[in-house]
Design a protein around this motif. Structure first.
Motif, PDB file in Angstrom:
ATOM      1  N   UNK A 116      -5.996  -6.392   0.711  1.00  0.00           N
ATOM      2  CA  UNK A 116      -5.911  -5.051   1.281  1.00  0.00           C
ATOM      3  C   UNK A 116      -6.208  -3.949   0.273  1.00  0.00           C
ATOM      4  N   UNK A 117      -5.853  -4.124  -1.015  1.00  0.00           N
ATOM      5  CA  UNK A 117      -6.199  -3.051  -1.957  1.00  0.00           C
ATOM      6  C   UNK A 117      -7.692  -3.065  -2.273  1.00  0.00           C
ATOM      7  N   UNK A 118      -8.314  -4.229  -2.110  1.00  0.00           N
ATOM      8  CA  UNK A 118      -9.768  -4.293  -2.283  1.00  0.00           C
ATOM      9  C   UNK A 118     -10.468  -3.673  -1.068  1.00  0.00           C
ATOM     10  N   UNK A 119      -9.961  -3.965   0.119  1.00  0.00           N
ATOM     11  CA  UNK A 119     -10.576  -3.444   1.350  1.00  0.00           C
ATOM     12  C   UNK A 119     -10.259  -1.971   1.569  1.00  0.00           C
ATOM     13  N   UNK A 120      -9.036  -1.571   1.216  1.00  0.00           N
ATOM     14  CA  UNK A 120      -8.620  -0.174   1.407  1.00  0.00           C
ATOM     15  C   UNK A 120      -8.158   0.395   0.064  1.00  0.00           C
ATOM     16  N   UNK A 121      -9.096   0.745  -0.806  1.00  0.00           N
ATOM     17  CA  UNK A 121      -8.746   1.188  -2.159  1.00  0.00           C
ATOM     18  C   UNK A 121      -8.287   2.647  -2.221  1.00  0.00           C
ATOM     19  N   UNK A 122      -7.253   2.932  -1.453  1.00  0.00           N
ATOM     20  CA  UNK A 122      -6.704   4.281  -1.437  1.00  0.00           C
ATOM     21  C   UNK A 122      -5.419   4.315  -2.265  1.00  0.00           C
ATOM     22  N   UNK A 123      -5.164   5.454  -2.864  1.00  0.00           N
ATOM     23  CA  UNK A 123      -4.026   5.582  -3.770  1.00  0.00           C
ATOM     24  C   UNK A 123      -2.716   5.166  -3.112  1.00  0.00           C
ATOM     25  N   UNK A 124      -2.445   5.680  -1.912  1.00  0.00           N
ATOM     26  CA  UNK A 124      -1.171   5.405  -1.247  1.00  0.00           C
ATOM     27  C   UNK A 124      -1.034   3.931  -0.877  1.00  0.00           C
ATOM     28  N   UNK A 125      -2.150   3.276  -0.545  1.00  0.00           N
ATOM     29  CA  UNK A 125      -2.127   1.846  -0.198  1.00  0.00           C
ATOM     30  C   UNK A 125      -1.770   1.023  -1.432  1.00  0.00           C
ATOM     31  N   UNK A 126      -2.439   1.300  -2.533  1.00  0.00           N
ATOM     32  CA  UNK A 126      -2.202   0.548  -3.763  1.00  0.00           C
ATOM     33  C   UNK A 126      -0.780   0.791  -4.273  1.00  0.00           C
ATOM     34  N   UNK A 127      -0.356   2.049  -4.244  1.00  0.00           N
ATOM     35  CA  UNK A 127       0.997   2.379  -4.700  1.00  0.00           C
ATOM     36  C   UNK A 127       2.052   1.658  -3.865  1.00  0.00           C
ATOM     37  N   UNK A 128       1.856   1.628  -2.553  1.00  0.00           N
ATOM     38  CA  UNK A 128       2.804   0.954  -1.661  1.00  0.00           C
ATOM     39  C   UNK A 128       2.906  -0.534  -1.993  1.00  0.00           C
ATOM     40  N   UNK A 129       1.768  -1.179  -2.187  1.00  0.00           N
ATOM     41  CA  UNK A 129       1.793  -2.607  -2.499  1.00  0.00           C
ATOM     42  C   UNK A 129       2.424  -2.866  -3.867  1.00  0.00           C
ATOM     43  N   UNK A 130       2.203  -1.975  -4.813  1.00  0.00           N
ATOM     44  CA  UNK A 130       2.820  -2.143  -6.129  1.00  0.00           C
ATOM     45  C   UNK A 130       4.342  -1.995  -6.047  1.00  0.00           C
ATOM     46  N   UNK A 131       4.811  -1.078  -5.224  1.00  0.00           N
ATOM     47  CA  UNK A 131       6.254  -0.901  -5.061  1.00  0.00           C
ATOM     48  C   UNK A 131       6.870  -2.144  -4.418  1.00  0.00           C
ATOM     49  N   UNK A 132       6.202  -2.688  -3.400  1.00  0.00           N
ATOM     50  CA  UNK A 132       6.693  -3.913  -2.753  1.00  0.00           C
ATOM     51  C   UNK A 132       6.724  -5.057  -3.763  1.00  0.00           C
ATOM     52  N   UNK A 133       5.645  -5.185  -4.539  1.00  0.00           N
ATOM     53  CA  UNK A 133       5.563  -6.288  -5.507  1.00  0.00           C
ATOM     54  C   UNK A 133       6.649  -6.191  -6.555  1.00  0.00           C
ATOM     55  N   UNK A 134       6.881  -5.005  -7.101  1.00  0.00           N
ATOM     56  CA  UNK A 134       7.890  -4.870  -8.152  1.00  0.00           C
ATOM     57  C   UNK A 134       9.309  -4.988  -7.609  1.00  0.00           C
ATOM     58  N   UNK A 180     -11.737   0.983  -9.116  1.00  0.00           N
ATOM     59  CA  UNK A 180     -12.390   2.246  -9.471  1.00  0.00           C
ATOM     60  C   UNK A 180     -11.442   3.445  -9.402  1.00  0.00           C
ATOM     61  N   UNK A 181     -10.230   3.233  -9.876  1.00  0.00           N
ATOM     62  CA  UNK A 181      -9.288   4.332  -9.998  1.00  0.00           C
ATOM     63  C   UNK A 181      -9.476   5.006 -11.353  1.00  0.00           C
ATOM     64  N   UNK A 182      -9.081   6.270 -11.425  1.00  0.00           N
ATOM     65  CA  UNK A 182      -9.043   6.942 -12.712  1.00  0.00           C
ATOM     66  C   UNK A 182      -7.927   6.329 -13.553  1.00  0.00           C
ATOM     67  N   UNK A 183      -8.092   6.381 -14.863  1.00  0.00           N
ATOM     68  CA  UNK A 183      -7.093   5.781 -15.758  1.00  0.00           C
ATOM     69  C   UNK A 183      -5.713   6.395 -15.533  1.00  0.00           C
ATOM     70  N   UNK A 184      -5.675   7.718 -15.342  1.00  0.00           N
ATOM     71  CA  UNK A 184      -4.394   8.391 -15.125  1.00  0.00           C
ATOM     72  C   UNK A 184      -3.740   7.926 -13.823  1.00  0.00           C
ATOM     73  N   UNK A 185      -4.533   7.655 -12.791  1.00  0.00           N
ATOM     74  CA  UNK A 185      -3.989   7.151 -11.526  1.00  0.00           C
ATOM     75  C   UNK A 185      -3.415   5.744 -11.708  1.00  0.00           C
ATOM     76  N   UNK A 186      -4.156   4.910 -12.428  1.00  0.00           N
ATOM     77  CA  UNK A 186      -3.720   3.532 -12.637  1.00  0.00           C
ATOM     78  C   UNK A 186      -2.424   3.476 -13.433  1.00  0.00           C
ATOM     79  N   UNK A 187      -2.323   4.278 -14.489  1.00  0.00           N
ATOM     80  CA  UNK A 187      -1.095   4.276 -15.296  1.00  0.00           C
ATOM     81  C   UNK A 187       0.076   4.857 -14.507  1.00  0.00           C
ATOM     82  N   UNK A 188      -0.196   5.844 -13.656  1.00  0.00           N
ATOM     83  CA  UNK A 188       0.880   6.422 -12.833  1.00  0.00           C
ATOM     84  C   UNK A 188       1.426   5.378 -11.858  1.00  0.00           C
TER      85      UNK A 188
END
Length: 321
Positions: free
Chosen positions: A212-230, A158-166
């Motif tokens: 964790x992104x499902x349990x804690x759907x906060x911008x900084x949490x998701x961004x952190x996991x995406x950085x680790x993954x990439x 349930x992120x905004x499209x602009x948040x997801x693309x960022x």
């Protein structure tokens, strides 16, 4: 009524054929031209192109400066116009390229094959390499996290499209920056330890990533996991391109690289959005991507560990067959 959708699908198919053909050719050409001591580094430059940074960057720009109605009306056309310009530049460069000295020598010796795919699908040693290459190229990391990522983040987190693309833009930038250093590292310690490190890291990450992104759907949490993954994705991608070029002989190298990449990406990567969407709907949980992604990471780990013998520094000019 159906003209626009049909044209869009046709253009996407042409785009896919172009990428599939040119990736294999690009990897093969750079691998054969590069000094064997620095082959990993130079092939890593080609791998940087898979970051998708331009695409995610433009989507981020458009989504933050343009309304949804404006993007649907004309914004998407701008992306295609940019794509056409890039295609023209690429075509101009492509028609001026010549064969590599390694392949030219094979041709002078009249050792080229009428059916280059024959050895890699009939000889046991190359069949096993083809299987490994197919699963290596087909690991759907980009398709799951980046291509499908925007849809997943907007629909299920349930992120905004602009948040997801960022988020995907920043993740793609991390991949772009880190791919080359890890590719360079393969020239020092080898391809095998690097590619295994990246894949094992991805296999470990996939569970906490989704839980964790499902349990804690906060911008900084998701961004952190995406950085680790990439970061882990960059480790893996920085190594596997040169592996593919080094496991096939000159007479079938282009075919082997392109065939394994296209088949792997088409089957394992291309269907990922549909399969993940189906799994989420069927299992009724946003954790469902784990069931698709984890096995497809573990399989190449096993294949590389069992089948691949280090090829760092191999002389491609003598690997003809």
């Amino acid at each position: 009524m159906f003209g626009a959708p049909a044209l869009l699908v046709t253009l996407r198919l042409l785009q896919g054929f172009s990428l599939g053909g040119e990736w294999g050719g690009g990897i093969t050409m750079v691998a054969e031209l590069a000094p064997k001591e620095r082959r990993g580094f130079f092939v890593g430059i080609v791998q940087m192109a898979q970051s998708g940074l331009l695409t995610t960057g433009l989507l981020t720009l458009f989504s933050s400066t343009m309304s949804k109605a404006a993007f649907e009306a004309y914004g998407w056309r701008i992306l295609f116009i940019i794509g056409v310009i890039i295609a023209i530049i690429g075509f101009y460069i492509r028609i001026r390229l010549t064969e590599t000295p390694i392949f030219d020598e094979v041709r002078k010796q009249k050792r080229t094959l009428r059916v280059p795919v024959a050895p890699i699908v009939t000889k046991g040693r190359y069949v096993s390499m083809l299987l490994m290459a197919l699963f290596l190229a087909g690991v759907p990391l980009s398709y799951t996290y980046i291509v499908y990522g925007v849809t997943y983040l907007t629909k299920y987190i349930h992120f905004a499209y602009s948040e997801a693309t960022f988020i995907t833009f920043i993740a793609s930038a991390v991949y772009l920056v880190l791919t080359l250093p890890f590719a360079y590292l393969t020239d020092i310690i080898g391809r095998k330890p690097i590619v295994l490190a990246g894949l094992i890291g991805e296999a470990i990450l996939v569970f906490p990533f989704y839980f964790l992104i499902v349990k804690y759907p906060f911008f900084i949490v998701v961004l952190t996991f995406y950085i680790i993954e990439e970061t882990l994705h960059a480790i893996y991608n920085g190594a596997y391109g040169q592996m593919l070029a080094e496991i096939f002989p000159t007479v079938s190298r282009y075919t082997g690289v392109a065939f394994s990449y296209n088949l792997g990406v088409a089957i394992l990567g291309g269907f990922t959005p549909f399969i993940v969407t189906y799994l989420i709907a069927t299992l009724k949980t946003p954790l469902a991507p784990i069931y698709w992604l984890f096995p497809l990471i573990v399989i190449p780990i096993i294949l590389v560990a069992l089948l691949y013998k280090e090829t760092k520094g191999i002389d491609l000019s003598t690997f003809i067959e």
